[in-house]
Scaffold this motif. Sequence first.
Motif, PDB file in Angstrom:
ATOM      1  N   ARG A   1       5.340   4.136   1.679  1.00  0.00           N
ATOM      2  CA  ARG A   1       5.014   2.864   1.042  1.00  0.00           C
ATOM      3  C   ARG A   1       5.261   1.727   2.018  1.00  0.00           C
ATOM      4  N   ASP A   2       4.277   0.834   2.127  1.00  0.00           N
ATOM      5  CA  ASP A   2       4.357  -0.354   2.981  1.00  0.00           C
ATOM      6  C   ASP A   2       4.189  -1.575   2.093  1.00  0.00           C
ATOM      7  N   ASP A   3       5.262  -2.363   1.949  1.00  0.00           N
ATOM      8  CA  ASP A   3       5.170  -3.562   1.111  1.00  0.00           C
ATOM      9  C   ASP A   3       5.008  -4.836   1.934  1.00  0.00           C
ATOM     10  N   GLY A   4       4.681  -4.673   3.222  1.00  0.00           N
ATOM     11  CA  GLY A   4       4.497  -5.820   4.098  1.00  0.00           C
ATOM     12  C   GLY A   4       5.734  -6.169   4.895  1.00  0.00           C
ATOM     13  N   ARG A   5       6.896  -5.664   4.503  1.00  0.00           N
ATOM     14  CA  ARG A   5       8.150  -5.946   5.199  1.00  0.00           C
ATOM     15  C   ARG A   5       8.951  -4.692   5.511  1.00  0.00           C
ATOM     16  N   VAL A   6       8.735  -3.615   4.721  1.00  0.00           N
ATOM     17  CA  VAL A   6       9.513  -2.384   4.853  1.00  0.00           C
ATOM     18  C   VAL A   6       8.582  -1.184   4.762  1.00  0.00           C
ATOM     19  N   LEU A   7       8.838  -0.175   5.593  1.00  0.00           N
ATOM     20  CA  LEU A   7       8.153   1.107   5.491  1.00  0.00           C
ATOM     21  C   LEU A   7       9.138   2.094   4.870  1.00  0.00           C
ATOM     22  N   ASP A   8       8.788   2.625   3.716  1.00  0.00           N
ATOM     23  CA  ASP A   8       9.662   3.518   2.951  1.00  0.00           C
ATOM     24  C   ASP A   8       9.052   4.922   2.966  1.00  0.00           C
ATOM     25  N   PHE A   9       9.730   5.858   3.611  1.00  0.00           N
ATOM     26  CA  PHE A   9       9.239   7.235   3.760  1.00  0.00           C
ATOM     27  C   PHE A   9      10.069   8.148   2.874  1.00  0.00           C
ATOM     28  N   ARG A  10       9.379   8.953   2.026  1.00  0.00           N
ATOM     29  CA  ARG A  10      10.058   9.833   1.084  1.00  0.00           C
ATOM     30  C   ARG A  10       9.424  11.218   1.118  1.00  0.00           C
ATOM     31  N   ALA A  11      10.227  12.206   0.699  1.00  0.00           N
ATOM     32  CA  ALA A  11       9.736  13.580   0.592  1.00  0.00           C
ATOM     33  C   ALA A  11      10.297  14.201  -0.665  1.00  0.00           C
ATOM     34  N   ASN A  12       9.413  14.756  -1.475  1.00  0.00           N
ATOM     35  CA  ASN A  12       9.821  15.428  -2.720  1.00  0.00           C
ATOM     36  C   ASN A  12      10.731  14.529  -3.558  1.00  0.00           C
ATOM     37  N   ASP A  13      10.325  13.236  -3.637  1.00  0.00           N
ATOM     38  CA  ASP A  13      11.003  12.221  -4.453  1.00  0.00           C
ATOM     39  C   ASP A  13      12.396  11.840  -3.931  1.00  0.00           C
ATOM     40  N   ALA A  14      12.703  12.156  -2.701  1.00  0.00           N
ATOM     41  CA  ALA A  14      13.981  11.767  -2.102  1.00  0.00           C
ATOM     42  C   ALA A  14      13.709  10.920  -0.856  1.00  0.00           C
ATOM     43  N   SER A  15      14.543   9.910  -0.634  1.00  0.00           N
ATOM     44  CA  SER A  15      14.352   9.003   0.488  1.00  0.00           C
ATOM     45  C   SER A  15      14.728   9.670   1.805  1.00  0.00           C
ATOM     46  N   LEU A  16      13.864   9.500   2.817  1.00  0.00           N
ATOM     47  CA  LEU A  16      14.147   9.998   4.161  1.00  0.00           C
ATOM     48  C   LEU A  16      14.442   8.861   5.124  1.00  0.00           C
ATOM     49  N   ALA A  17      13.655   7.789   5.059  1.00  0.00           N
ATOM     50  CA  ALA A  17      13.849   6.677   5.988  1.00  0.00           C
ATOM     51  C   ALA A  17      13.274   5.400   5.386  1.00  0.00           C
ATOM     52  N   VAL A  18      13.988   4.285   5.623  1.00  0.00           N
ATOM     53  CA  VAL A  18      13.520   2.958   5.230  1.00  0.00           C
ATOM     54  C   VAL A  18      13.613   2.074   6.465  1.00  0.00           C
ATOM     55  N   LEU A  19      12.456   1.648   6.973  1.00  0.00           N
ATOM     56  CA  LEU A  19      12.422   0.888   8.217  1.00  0.00           C
ATOM     57  C   LEU A  19      11.957  -0.541   7.981  1.00  0.00           C
TER      58      LEU A  19
ATOM     59  N   LEU B   1       0.850  -1.187   0.000  1.00  0.00           N
ATOM     60  CA  LEU B   1       0.000   0.000   0.000  1.00  0.00           C
ATOM     61  C   LEU B   1       0.886   1.238   0.000  1.00  0.00           C
ATOM     62  N   ARG B   2       0.416   2.280  -0.708  1.00  0.00           N
ATOM     63  CA  ARG B   2       1.186   3.516  -0.812  1.00  0.00           C
ATOM     64  C   ARG B   2       0.254   4.715  -0.652  1.00  0.00           C
ATOM     65  N   ILE B   3       0.741   5.725   0.079  1.00  0.00           N
ATOM     66  CA  ILE B   3      -0.002   6.973   0.205  1.00  0.00           C
ATOM     67  C   ILE B   3       0.907   8.130  -0.179  1.00  0.00           C
ATOM     68  N   ASP B   4       0.389   9.023  -1.007  1.00  0.00           N
ATOM     69  CA  ASP B   4       1.080  10.250  -1.416  1.00  0.00           C
ATOM     70  C   ASP B   4       0.223  11.437  -0.987  1.00  0.00           C
ATOM     71  N   ALA B   5       0.858  12.455  -0.435  1.00  0.00           N
ATOM     72  CA  ALA B   5       0.120  13.640  -0.008  1.00  0.00           C
ATOM     73  C   ALA B   5       0.983  14.880  -0.205  1.00  0.00           C
ATOM     74  N   THR B   6       0.363  15.919  -0.737  1.00  0.00           N
ATOM     75  CA  THR B   6       1.035  17.215  -0.862  1.00  0.00           C
ATOM     76  C   THR B   6       0.469  18.131   0.211  1.00  0.00           C
ATOM     77  N   ALA B   7       1.338  18.554   1.143  1.00  0.00           N
ATOM     78  CA  ALA B   7       0.869  19.284   2.323  1.00  0.00           C
ATOM     79  C   ALA B   7       1.708  20.521   2.576  1.00  0.00           C
ATOM     80  N   THR B   8       1.060  21.518   3.205  1.00  0.00           N
ATOM     81  CA  THR B   8       1.728  22.769   3.543  1.00  0.00           C
ATOM     82  C   THR B   8       1.426  23.133   4.986  1.00  0.00           C
TER      83      THR B   8
ATOM     84  N   THR C   1       3.797  -8.740   7.951  1.00  0.00           N
ATOM     85  CA  THR C   1       2.408  -8.969   8.311  1.00  0.00           C
ATOM     86  C   THR C   1       1.525  -8.346   7.248  1.00  0.00           C
ATOM     87  N   ALA C   2       0.232  -8.576   7.365  1.00  0.00           N
ATOM     88  CA  ALA C   2      -0.697  -7.948   6.430  1.00  0.00           C
ATOM     89  C   ALA C   2      -0.611  -6.433   6.571  1.00  0.00           C
TER      90      ALA C   2
END
Length: 280
Positions: free
Chosen positions: A228-246, A154-161, A251-252
């Motif tokens: 982005r959550d692929d079931g094993r890794v949480l991938d956090f990005r901002a403005n198309d650049a990686s911030l954190a991969v956990l 599952l993936r979520i994208d949001a543009t926020a100010t 699990t589901a």
Amino acid sequence: MASLDAQPSNAGVYQADAEAQASKRTSIGLSAHRPTAPSTVQRPPNAGLALSAWWLVYLLIMLMLAIGILIVARVVAPARTLDDAVNLLLNRPVASTDVIFATDFTDDDGMLRAITIPDQAAVAVLPDTGVYRLDVWPGYLAWSRFTVADVTSLRIDATATIDATTPDAVVALIGRFVDEANYYLFAVDGAGRFRVVRYQAGVAQEVIQPTGASMLNPAGVANRLTLRDDGRVLDFRANDASLAVLPVEATAVAPVGIGAQATNARSVTVTFDEIRVQIP
């Protein structure tokens, strides 16, 4: 005494004198005899449609086809793209990406409800300005969650100010939401820093402390955030650049969401210009 001529009358009968006619024609500069009818029969012009008329028919057909595709895209698969609708009509495979929710808030479709909790938060879609606005009082976190069952990614994208007048605000994406006491918070503040907090049984555990990042914009300027959550890794990005991969427990995939938090002694305002949730 008057008398009647009883001889048969030739009235109505014309006998041509060929020599006399020829003499008359030559006297006025014409040929002695009229030309005979041409041996080749001349056909009338083609009564079919001209090329310009066929272009009008072609354009009408294309217009009807476009309307048909748009109807399919709207009714049969409202969350898909126009290309996917064309593929559906042609019985071609559709791309694997499924859009669960997508809006730019230019109209209020009722998917995100307006909520007001006195002295805590006020949340509403504002179509006139095309934003989803969250006003949060000090010490509170307001959120909206999106639940999708039986998915492995599952993936979520949001543009926020973050409003320039309330730089103490925090805008966040929420991952692995189990309940109000168990989830991950991926946050960006008005100073251009990010952090990751995990809540377990209501207790906050700071996974990544506030860290400055050059790709993050300060309060008053929009940031495009992705989780982005692929079931094993949480991938956090901002403005198309990686911030954190956990790495996380396999699990589901649990619900994701967006949020705004007031971390100081005054209320804050955060607006979202766009939110998109999809199965990548």
